[in-house]
Motif scaffolding. Structure first.
Motif, PDB file in Angstrom:
ATOM      1  N   ASP A   1      57.827  31.620  40.575  1.00  0.00           N
ATOM      2  CA  ASP A   1      57.886  30.780  39.620  1.00  0.00           C
ATOM      3  C   ASP A   1      57.432  31.148  38.241  1.00  0.00           C
ATOM      4  OD1 ASP A   1      58.067  28.618  37.848  1.00  0.00           O
ATOM      5  OD2 ASP A   1      56.826  27.415  39.139  1.00  0.00           O
ATOM      6  N   GLU A   2      58.224  31.774  37.302  1.00  0.00           N
ATOM      7  CA  GLU A   2      57.445  32.425  35.954  1.00  0.00           C
ATOM      8  C   GLU A   2      56.628  31.481  35.417  1.00  0.00           C
ATOM      9  OE1 GLU A   2      60.428  33.789  33.420  1.00  0.00           O
ATOM     10  OE2 GLU A   2      61.465  35.141  35.003  1.00  0.00           O
ATOM     11  N   ALA A   3      56.819  30.040  35.171  1.00  0.00           N
ATOM     12  CA  ALA A   3      55.939  29.083  34.890  1.00  0.00           C
ATOM     13  C   ALA A   3      54.594  29.206  35.465  1.00  0.00           C
ATOM     14  CB  ALA A   3      56.503  27.669  34.794  1.00  0.00           C
ATOM     15  N   ALA A   4      54.356  29.408  36.600  1.00  0.00           N
ATOM     16  CA  ALA A   4      52.913  29.554  37.058  1.00  0.00           C
ATOM     17  C   ALA A   4      52.616  31.014  36.959  1.00  0.00           C
ATOM     18  CB  ALA A   4      53.181  29.212  38.676  1.00  0.00           C
ATOM     19  N   ALA A   5      52.869  31.882  36.311  1.00  0.00           N
ATOM     20  CA  ALA A   5      52.565  33.261  36.105  1.00  0.00           C
ATOM     21  C   ALA A   5      51.149  33.274  35.512  1.00  0.00           C
ATOM     22  CB  ALA A   5      53.516  34.199  35.565  1.00  0.00           C
ATOM     23  N   ASP A   6      50.865  32.574  34.540  1.00  0.00           N
ATOM     24  CA  ASP A   6      49.794  32.713  33.787  1.00  0.00           C
ATOM     25  C   ASP A   6      48.452  31.942  34.826  1.00  0.00           C
ATOM     26  OD1 ASP A   6      50.804  33.322  31.583  1.00  0.00           O
ATOM     27  OD2 ASP A   6      51.089  31.647  30.581  1.00  0.00           O
ATOM     28  N   ASP A   7      48.902  31.155  35.864  1.00  0.00           N
ATOM     29  CA  ASP A   7      47.806  30.700  36.851  1.00  0.00           C
ATOM     30  C   ASP A   7      47.695  31.655  38.083  1.00  0.00           C
ATOM     31  OD1 ASP A   7      46.076  28.568  37.389  1.00  0.00           O
ATOM     32  OD2 ASP A   7      47.266  27.694  38.579  1.00  0.00           O
ATOM     33  N   GLY A   8      48.097  32.796  37.957  1.00  0.00           N
ATOM     34  CA  GLY A   8      48.026  33.822  38.943  1.00  0.00           C
ATOM     35  C   GLY A   8      46.601  34.173  39.348  1.00  0.00           C
ATOM     36  N   GLY A   9      45.701  34.421  38.376  1.00  0.00           N
ATOM     37  CA  GLY A   9      44.450  34.841  38.447  1.00  0.00           C
ATOM     38  C   GLY A   9      43.840  33.858  39.223  1.00  0.00           C
ATOM     39  N   ARG A  10      43.729  32.602  39.006  1.00  0.00           N
ATOM     40  CA  ARG A  10      43.132  31.558  39.692  1.00  0.00           C
ATOM     41  C   ARG A  10      43.846  31.536  41.067  1.00  0.00           C
ATOM     42  NH1 ARG A  10      43.846  26.567  41.471  1.00  0.00           N
ATOM     43  NH2 ARG A  10      46.039  26.580  40.805  1.00  0.00           N
ATOM     44  N   ARG A  11      44.905  31.392  41.593  1.00  0.00           N
ATOM     45  CA  ARG A  11      45.665  31.450  42.549  1.00  0.00           C
ATOM     46  C   ARG A  11      45.025  32.487  43.451  1.00  0.00           C
ATOM     47  NH1 ARG A  11      47.338  27.352  44.816  1.00  0.00           N
ATOM     48  NH2 ARG A  11      48.978  26.825  43.070  1.00  0.00           N
ATOM     49  N   ALA A  12      45.139  33.716  43.232  1.00  0.00           N
ATOM     50  CA  ALA A  12      44.631  34.908  43.822  1.00  0.00           C
ATOM     51  C   ALA A  12      43.137  34.889  44.200  1.00  0.00           C
ATOM     52  CB  ALA A  12      44.547  36.142  42.924  1.00  0.00           C
ATOM     53  N   ALA A  13      42.140  34.079  43.331  1.00  0.00           N
ATOM     54  CA  ALA A  13      40.916  33.931  43.704  1.00  0.00           C
ATOM     55  C   ALA A  13      40.701  32.957  44.705  1.00  0.00           C
ATOM     56  CB  ALA A  13      40.289  33.386  42.399  1.00  0.00           C
TER      57      ALA A  13
ATOM     58  N   GLU B   1      39.175  33.609  48.553  1.00  0.00           N
ATOM     59  CA  GLU B   1      37.936  32.882  49.116  1.00  0.00           C
ATOM     60  C   GLU B   1      38.504  32.085  50.444  1.00  0.00           C
ATOM     61  OE1 GLU B   1      34.301  30.772  49.204  1.00  0.00           O
ATOM     62  OE2 GLU B   1      35.181  32.507  48.168  1.00  0.00           O
ATOM     63  N   TRP B   2      39.718  31.760  50.716  1.00  0.00           N
ATOM     64  CA  TRP B   2      40.089  31.353  51.953  1.00  0.00           C
ATOM     65  C   TRP B   2      40.106  32.219  52.964  1.00  0.00           C
ATOM     66  CZ3 TRP B   2      39.266  26.598  53.269  1.00  0.00           C
ATOM     67  CH2 TRP B   2      39.687  25.711  52.261  1.00  0.00           C
ATOM     68  N   GLN B   3      40.537  33.630  52.507  1.00  0.00           N
ATOM     69  CA  GLN B   3      40.435  34.725  53.522  1.00  0.00           C
ATOM     70  C   GLN B   3      39.126  34.932  53.871  1.00  0.00           C
ATOM     71  OE1 GLN B   3      42.381  37.699  51.044  1.00  0.00           O
ATOM     72  NE2 GLN B   3      44.458  37.080  51.970  1.00  0.00           N
ATOM     73  N   ARG B   4      38.241  34.856  52.985  1.00  0.00           N
ATOM     74  CA  ARG B   4      36.736  35.184  53.423  1.00  0.00           C
ATOM     75  C   ARG B   4      36.308  34.012  54.495  1.00  0.00           C
ATOM     76  NH1 ARG B   4      31.796  33.515  51.989  1.00  0.00           N
ATOM     77  NH2 ARG B   4      32.346  32.096  50.555  1.00  0.00           N
ATOM     78  N   VAL B   5      36.521  32.935  53.908  1.00  0.00           N
ATOM     79  CA  VAL B   5      36.070  31.787  54.917  1.00  0.00           C
ATOM     80  C   VAL B   5      36.569  31.987  56.364  1.00  0.00           C
ATOM     81  CG1 VAL B   5      36.216  29.208  55.455  1.00  0.00           C
ATOM     82  CG2 VAL B   5      35.917  30.135  53.073  1.00  0.00           C
ATOM     83  N   VAL B   6      37.896  32.286  56.550  1.00  0.00           N
ATOM     84  CA  VAL B   6      38.646  32.383  57.658  1.00  0.00           C
ATOM     85  C   VAL B   6      37.741  33.510  58.327  1.00  0.00           C
ATOM     86  CG1 VAL B   6      40.530  33.220  58.933  1.00  0.00           C
ATOM     87  CG2 VAL B   6      40.671  31.448  57.172  1.00  0.00           C
ATOM     88  N   GLN B   7      37.420  34.673  57.767  1.00  0.00           N
ATOM     89  CA  GLN B   7      36.764  35.759  58.535  1.00  0.00           C
ATOM     90  C   GLN B   7      35.553  35.288  58.817  1.00  0.00           C
ATOM     91  OE1 GLN B   7      36.938  39.043  55.557  1.00  0.00           O
ATOM     92  NE2 GLN B   7      39.311  39.220  55.944  1.00  0.00           N
ATOM     93  N   LEU B   8      34.619  34.494  57.983  1.00  0.00           N
ATOM     94  CA  LEU B   8      33.326  34.009  58.258  1.00  0.00           C
ATOM     95  C   LEU B   8      33.636  33.265  59.581  1.00  0.00           C
ATOM     96  CD1 LEU B   8      30.399  33.749  57.436  1.00  0.00           C
ATOM     97  CD2 LEU B   8      31.107  31.652  56.261  1.00  0.00           C
ATOM     98  N   LEU B   9      34.376  32.323  59.732  1.00  0.00           N
ATOM     99  CA  LEU B   9      34.142  31.330  60.880  1.00  0.00           C
ATOM    100  C   LEU B   9      34.828  32.106  62.052  1.00  0.00           C
ATOM    101  CD1 LEU B   9      35.833  28.140  59.485  1.00  0.00           C
ATOM    102  CD2 LEU B   9      33.429  28.795  59.572  1.00  0.00           C
TER     103      LEU B   9
END
Length: 215
Positions: A23-35, A39-47
């Motif tokens: 979705d090109e309209a969401a491209a500007d929000d890519g940085g927040r989505r990547a962060a 963060e979820w990847q880190r939580v999964v690894q922690l648990l």
């Protein structure tokens, strides 16, 4: 939050990230989505490592990030407060300058150099009056310029014409010439030829020193 719940949240985040890439309209929000995904990847690894439920208070990394967020928010709030105070002071000095009341009865403060810059950036004609007031204060060493450190700092805080005007006013004072009257011409001279004004001020100062030594 359990490990399985974290895995489910990670999968949902990955799905949203995949949809965002399409979705090109969401491209500007890519940085927040990547962060968020990281963060979820880190939580999964922690648990996966601890085997227990997720406890935000025990998450050292998460707490450090929250603390960093608080510091950034506090710094931004302080910056906004300082900008507001600067705007108030600039308006105060501009009003006094416009009314012809900006004189020695108004002591300079640390940071007043920035008020002149702010007025100048706005194209406010009263910036020149504030600059002349600062030049006189620097020449006479009153207000916060009574502090040698403040006078030294003025070299990097005031524009060349204002410093040249101050140098000329100080040199005229050393010659014994009356400078209580309005010397607007000094400001105009400094604005038109600051280097020449500074050189003339140095010459006058040297001449006054020679005269004083032979008296």
């Amino acid at each position: 939050m359990t490990h399985s719940e974290a895995v489910a949240a990670l999968e949902e985040a990955e799905m949203h990230a995949h949809l965002d890439r399409r979705d090109e309209a969401a491209a500007d929000d890519g940085g927040r989505r990547a962060a968020e995904l990281a963060e979820w990847q880190r939580v999964v690894q922690l648990l996966a490592a601890t085997g227990g439920p997720y406890d935000p208070d025990a998450d050292v990394v998460g707490q450090a990030e929250l603390a960093a967020d608080r510091r950034r928010e506090e710094a931004e709030q302080q910056r906004r407060q300082e900008q507001q105070q600067l705007a108030y002071r600039a308006e105060e000095l501009a009003r006094l300058g416009g009314a012809g009341r900006l004189d020695r009865s108004v002591p300079t403060r640390a940071g007043d150099e920035a008020t002149r810059d702010l007025l100048d950036d706005r194209g406010d004609y009263r910036a020149a009056k504030v600059g002349a007031w600062l030049a006189r204060a620097l020449a006479d060493q009153f207000g916060h310029y009574a502090d040698p450190a403040a006078r030294a700092a003025a070299v990097g805080l005031l524009p060349v014409p204002v410093r040249a005007c101050a140098a000329m006013l100080a040199a005229l004072a050393r010659t014994g010439a009356p400078i209580e009257d309005d010397l607007e011409f000094v400001g105009r001279l400094a604005q038109a030829a600051p280097e020449a004004t500074t050189a003339l001020a140095a010459w006058l100062g040297a001449a006054a020193a020679v005269k004083g030594g032979t008296a």
